[in-house]
Design a protein around this motif. Structure first.
Motif, PDB file in Angstrom:
ATOM      1  N   GLY A 139      -2.023  17.800  -0.058  1.00 53.23           N
ATOM      2  CA  GLY A 139      -3.264  17.072   0.113  1.00 53.23           C
ATOM      3  C   GLY A 139      -2.842  15.588  -0.267  1.00 53.23           C
ATOM      4  O   GLY A 139      -1.462  15.175  -0.606  1.00 53.23           O
ATOM      5  N   SER A 140      -3.532  14.724  -0.287  1.00 57.25           N
ATOM      6  CA  SER A 140      -3.366  13.329  -0.425  1.00 57.25           C
ATOM      7  C   SER A 140      -4.104  12.689  -1.310  1.00 57.25           C
ATOM      8  O   SER A 140      -5.291  13.047  -1.658  1.00 57.25           O
ATOM      9  N   THR A 141      -3.740  11.709  -2.180  1.00 56.01           N
ATOM     10  CA  THR A 141      -4.310  10.794  -3.250  1.00 56.01           C
ATOM     11  C   THR A 141      -4.470   9.500  -2.875  1.00 56.01           C
ATOM     12  O   THR A 141      -3.530   8.988  -2.277  1.00 56.01           O
ATOM     13  N   VAL A 142      -5.483   8.759  -3.290  1.00 56.31           N
ATOM     14  CA  VAL A 142      -5.623   7.209  -3.034  1.00 56.31           C
ATOM     15  C   VAL A 142      -4.764   6.567  -4.200  1.00 56.31           C
ATOM     16  O   VAL A 142      -5.070   7.026  -5.320  1.00 56.31           O
ATOM     17  N   LEU A 143      -3.867   5.686  -3.986  1.00 54.30           N
ATOM     18  CA  LEU A 143      -3.305   4.784  -4.988  1.00 54.30           C
ATOM     19  C   LEU A 143      -3.611   3.340  -4.724  1.00 54.30           C
ATOM     20  O   LEU A 143      -3.291   2.911  -3.672  1.00 54.30           O
ATOM     21  N   SER A 144      -4.403   2.610  -5.565  1.00 50.55           N
ATOM     22  CA  SER A 144      -4.738   1.159  -5.514  1.00 50.55           C
ATOM     23  C   SER A 144      -3.575   0.374  -6.010  1.00 50.55           C
ATOM     24  O   SER A 144      -3.354   0.693  -7.277  1.00 50.55           O
ATOM     25  N   LEU A 145      -3.077  -0.712  -5.394  1.00 52.49           N
ATOM     26  CA  LEU A 145      -2.089  -1.477  -6.116  1.00 52.49           C
ATOM     27  C   LEU A 145      -2.577  -2.959  -5.964  1.00 52.49           C
ATOM     28  O   LEU A 145      -3.174  -3.344  -5.015  1.00 52.49           O
TER      29      LEU A 145
END
Length: 70
Positions: free
Chosen positions: A2-8
């Motif tokens: 799966g994928s996960t959102v990473l906010s920078l």
């Protein structure tokens, strides 16, 4: 997988440099950053494996490595 959102939150100058690097490779900034992280993770895991191998074989592995380099 799966994928996960990473906010920078990053500096504008860094984003500009990332855009330039990504553009040179014909990639989006997101793809460029992900590939960079994957490569860094691989390098780190590979180095750990090398270190563990050297610990397992001890000084013998160090002697061989030194001979191969010179």
């Amino acid at each position: 997988m799966g994928s996960t959102v990473l906010s920078l939150r990053i500096d504008g100058e860094l984003l500009d440099r990332l855009k330039q690097h990504a553009a040179r490779r014909g990639m989006s900034v997101q793809d460029y950053v992900v590939r960079t992280l994957i490569r860094d993770d691989f390098d780190e895991r590979f180095q750990t494996a090398v270190d563990e191998t050297e610990k397992f074989y001890g000084a013998e592995a160090e002697g061989v490595a030194a001979e191969e380099v010179t």
